[in-house]
Design a protein around this motif. Structure first.
Motif, PDB file in Angstrom:
ATOM      1  N   ALA A 115      29.025  28.750  17.575  1.00  0.00           N
ATOM      2  CA  ALA A 115      29.989  28.089  18.460  1.00  0.00           C
ATOM      3  C   ALA A 115      31.405  28.539  18.130  1.00  0.00           C
ATOM      4  CB  ALA A 115      29.867  26.571  18.332  1.00  0.00           C
ATOM      5  N   GLN A 116      31.716  28.676  16.849  1.00  0.00           N
ATOM      6  CA  GLN A 116      33.044  29.125  16.448  1.00  0.00           C
ATOM      7  C   GLN A 116      33.318  30.541  16.930  1.00  0.00           C
ATOM      8  OE1 GLN A 116      33.507  29.626  12.248  1.00  0.00           O
ATOM      9  NE2 GLN A 116      35.665  30.121  12.379  1.00  0.00           N
ATOM     10  N   ARG A 117      32.357  31.420  16.756  1.00  0.00           N
ATOM     11  CA  ARG A 117      32.551  32.816  17.179  1.00  0.00           C
ATOM     12  C   ARG A 117      32.649  32.937  18.692  1.00  0.00           C
ATOM     13  NH1 ARG A 117      28.809  36.221  12.949  1.00  0.00           N
ATOM     14  NH2 ARG A 117      30.162  35.839  11.154  1.00  0.00           N
ATOM     15  N   THR A 118      31.869  32.153  19.412  1.00  0.00           N
ATOM     16  CA  THR A 118      31.935  32.182  20.869  1.00  0.00           C
ATOM     17  C   THR A 118      33.263  31.616  21.354  1.00  0.00           C
ATOM     18  OG1 THR A 118      29.534  31.905  20.922  1.00  0.00           O
ATOM     19  CG2 THR A 118      30.703  31.532  22.969  1.00  0.00           C
ATOM     20  N   TYR A 119      33.740  30.569  20.693  1.00  0.00           N
ATOM     21  CA  TYR A 119      35.054  30.019  21.030  1.00  0.00           C
ATOM     22  C   TYR A 119      36.131  31.073  20.826  1.00  0.00           C
ATOM     23  CZ  TYR A 119      39.102  26.933  21.067  1.00  0.00           C
ATOM     24  OH  TYR A 119      40.300  26.340  21.373  1.00  0.00           O
ATOM     25  N   GLU A 120      36.085  31.774  19.689  1.00  0.00           N
ATOM     26  CA  GLU A 120      37.078  32.809  19.400  1.00  0.00           C
ATOM     27  C   GLU A 120      37.009  33.953  20.406  1.00  0.00           C
ATOM     28  OE1 GLU A 120      36.282  33.833  15.355  1.00  0.00           O
ATOM     29  OE2 GLU A 120      37.306  32.047  14.580  1.00  0.00           O
ATOM     30  N   ALA A 121      35.797  34.316  20.846  1.00  0.00           N
ATOM     31  CA  ALA A 121      35.660  35.372  21.853  1.00  0.00           C
ATOM     32  C   ALA A 121      36.295  34.941  23.175  1.00  0.00           C
ATOM     33  CB  ALA A 121      34.193  35.720  22.058  1.00  0.00           C
ATOM     34  N   ASN A 122      36.078  33.692  23.563  1.00  0.00           N
ATOM     35  CA  ASN A 122      36.706  33.168  24.782  1.00  0.00           C
ATOM     36  C   ASN A 122      38.223  33.112  24.641  1.00  0.00           C
ATOM     37  OD1 ASN A 122      34.723  32.407  26.886  1.00  0.00           O
ATOM     38  ND2 ASN A 122      33.832  31.223  25.216  1.00  0.00           N
ATOM     39  N   LEU A 123      38.687  32.778  23.463  1.00  0.00           N
ATOM     40  CA  LEU A 123      40.131  32.732  23.221  1.00  0.00           C
ATOM     41  C   LEU A 123      40.746  34.125  23.333  1.00  0.00           C
ATOM     42  CD1 LEU A 123      42.602  31.070  22.420  1.00  0.00           C
ATOM     43  CD2 LEU A 123      41.972  31.474  20.025  1.00  0.00           C
ATOM     44  N   ARG A 124      40.072  35.123  22.781  1.00  0.00           N
ATOM     45  CA  ARG A 124      40.562  36.503  22.894  1.00  0.00           C
ATOM     46  C   ARG A 124      40.560  36.960  24.351  1.00  0.00           C
ATOM     47  NH1 ARG A 124      37.749  37.063  17.987  1.00  0.00           N
ATOM     48  NH2 ARG A 124      35.912  37.844  19.039  1.00  0.00           N
ATOM     49  N   MET A 125      39.532  36.594  25.099  1.00  0.00           N
ATOM     50  CA  MET A 125      39.460  36.947  26.515  1.00  0.00           C
ATOM     51  C   MET A 125      40.587  36.278  27.296  1.00  0.00           C
ATOM     52  SD  MET A 125      37.954  38.610  28.831  1.00  0.00           S
ATOM     53  CE  MET A 125      36.258  38.820  29.164  1.00  0.00           C
ATOM     54  N   PHE A 126      40.852  35.011  27.000  1.00  0.00           N
ATOM     55  CA  PHE A 126      41.940  34.288  27.651  1.00  0.00           C
ATOM     56  C   PHE A 126      43.280  34.959  27.346  1.00  0.00           C
ATOM     57  CE2 PHE A 126      45.233  31.073  27.900  1.00  0.00           C
ATOM     58  CZ  PHE A 126      44.931  30.410  29.074  1.00  0.00           C
ATOM     59  N   ASP A 127      43.503  35.290  26.085  1.00  0.00           N
ATOM     60  CA  ASP A 127      44.761  35.917  25.691  1.00  0.00           C
ATOM     61  C   ASP A 127      44.912  37.298  26.332  1.00  0.00           C
ATOM     62  OD1 ASP A 127      47.190  35.837  24.181  1.00  0.00           O
ATOM     63  OD2 ASP A 127      46.292  37.300  22.815  1.00  0.00           O
ATOM     64  N   GLN A 128      43.827  38.039  26.402  1.00  0.00           N
ATOM     65  CA  GLN A 128      43.880  39.365  27.028  1.00  0.00           C
ATOM     66  C   GLN A 128      44.227  39.253  28.509  1.00  0.00           C
ATOM     67  OE1 GLN A 128      43.464  42.074  25.132  1.00  0.00           O
ATOM     68  NE2 GLN A 128      43.905  43.460  26.792  1.00  0.00           N
ATOM     69  N   ALA A 129      43.608  38.310  29.214  1.00  0.00           N
ATOM     70  CA  ALA A 129      43.916  38.115  30.639  1.00  0.00           C
ATOM     71  C   ALA A 129      45.359  37.660  30.820  1.00  0.00           C
ATOM     72  CB  ALA A 129      42.951  37.091  31.243  1.00  0.00           C
ATOM     73  N   ARG A 130      45.842  36.811  29.924  1.00  0.00           N
ATOM     74  CA  ARG A 130      47.232  36.361  29.993  1.00  0.00           C
ATOM     75  C   ARG A 130      48.195  37.527  29.799  1.00  0.00           C
ATOM     76  NH1 ARG A 130      51.027  35.585  26.614  1.00  0.00           N
ATOM     77  NH2 ARG A 130      49.691  35.889  24.815  1.00  0.00           N
ATOM     78  N   GLN A 131      47.894  38.387  28.834  1.00  0.00           N
ATOM     79  CA  GLN A 131      48.749  39.549  28.597  1.00  0.00           C
ATOM     80  C   GLN A 131      48.730  40.510  29.780  1.00  0.00           C
ATOM     81  OE1 GLN A 131      47.445  41.293  24.924  1.00  0.00           O
ATOM     82  NE2 GLN A 131      48.305  39.652  23.662  1.00  0.00           N
ATOM     83  N   MET A 132      47.554  40.692  30.379  1.00  0.00           N
ATOM     84  CA  MET A 132      47.464  41.587  31.533  1.00  0.00           C
ATOM     85  C   MET A 132      48.233  41.013  32.718  1.00  0.00           C
ATOM     86  SD  MET A 132      43.482  42.789  31.090  1.00  0.00           S
ATOM     87  CE  MET A 132      43.279  43.233  32.763  1.00  0.00           C
ATOM     88  N   ALA A 133      48.137  39.712  32.943  1.00  0.00           N
ATOM     89  CA  ALA A 133      48.877  39.081  34.042  1.00  0.00           C
ATOM     90  C   ALA A 133      50.384  39.193  33.796  1.00  0.00           C
ATOM     91  CB  ALA A 133      48.466  37.622  34.186  1.00  0.00           C
ATOM     92  N   SER A 134      50.795  39.012  32.559  1.00  0.00           N
ATOM     93  CA  SER A 134      52.213  39.137  32.212  1.00  0.00           C
ATOM     94  C   SER A 134      52.710  40.570  32.439  1.00  0.00           C
ATOM     95  CB  SER A 134      52.429  38.716  30.767  1.00  0.00           C
ATOM     96  OG  SER A 134      53.755  38.882  30.386  1.00  0.00           O
ATOM     97  N   SER A 135      51.916  41.546  32.026  1.00  0.00           N
ATOM     98  CA  SER A 135      52.288  42.944  32.237  1.00  0.00           C
ATOM     99  C   SER A 135      52.358  43.281  33.718  1.00  0.00           C
ATOM    100  CB  SER A 135      51.288  43.881  31.554  1.00  0.00           C
ATOM    101  OG  SER A 135      51.311  43.695  30.170  1.00  0.00           O
ATOM    102  N   PHE A 136      51.421  42.729  34.495  1.00  0.00           N
ATOM    103  CA  PHE A 136      51.416  42.953  35.935  1.00  0.00           C
ATOM    104  C   PHE A 136      52.680  42.377  36.575  1.00  0.00           C
ATOM    105  CE2 PHE A 136      50.136  41.584  40.241  1.00  0.00           C
ATOM    106  CZ  PHE A 136      49.870  42.838  40.773  1.00  0.00           C
ATOM    107  N   LEU A 137      53.067  41.179  36.159  1.00  0.00           N
ATOM    108  CA  LEU A 137      54.286  40.567  36.696  1.00  0.00           C
ATOM    109  C   LEU A 137      55.515  41.366  36.294  1.00  0.00           C
ATOM    110  CD1 LEU A 137      53.512  36.778  36.197  1.00  0.00           C
ATOM    111  CD2 LEU A 137      53.627  38.037  38.344  1.00  0.00           C
TER     112      LEU A 137
END
Length: 129
Positions: free
Chosen positions: A102-124
């Motif tokens: 559960a901890q590792r899956t949570y961390e993977a989702n967190l990394r995915m969220f952060d990556q999408a946030r960074q991509m959206a920020s770069s796009f803007l």
């Protein structure tokens, strides 16, 4: 841009589901020595959103079907006339493995969220120039 937000929503729901799983696993670990305690198991459900993305949510919490351990201790207040009482059906090693997953899956989702946030920020940032 919509796909970035869809990815962030999917990741956020995954983090919520895994935090619930980690909470239930922690409860199981805390009650490993509680007489008569039955292991709880988190189930997951996949839902489709209006935007066309699919998210994961927690379903009903079920109980483990494993046999409860019979513990022999005639001095225990819950002991029957044979001197045994029903222990919990929690296997500590299984719970530790579940917590780690559960901890590792949570961390993977967190990394995915952060990556999408960074991509959206770069796009803007690209749109601004």
């Amino acid at each position: 841009m919509e796909s970035f937000f869809g990815s962030m929503i999917t990741s956020a729901h995954g983090m919520v589901a895994q935090s619930t799983r980690l909470r239930v696993t922690s409860e199981n670990i805390a009650n490993v020595d509680t007489p008569g305690y039955t292991r709880k198991i988190v189930t997951f459900e996949q839902l489709a959103t209006d935007e066309g993305t699919e998210i994961v949510t927690t379903g009903p919490i079920t109980f483990g079907k494993e046999e409860h351990a019979r513990i022999r201790d005639p001095a225990h207040p819950l002991a029957d006339p044979d001197g045994t009482y029903m222990g919990s059906n929690v296997d500590l090693m299984v719970e530790i493995a579940d917590a780690r997953e559960a901890q590792r899956t949570y961390e993977a989702n967190l990394r995915m969220f952060d990556q999408a946030r960074q991509m959206a920020s770069s796009f803007l940032d690209l749109l601004r120039t």
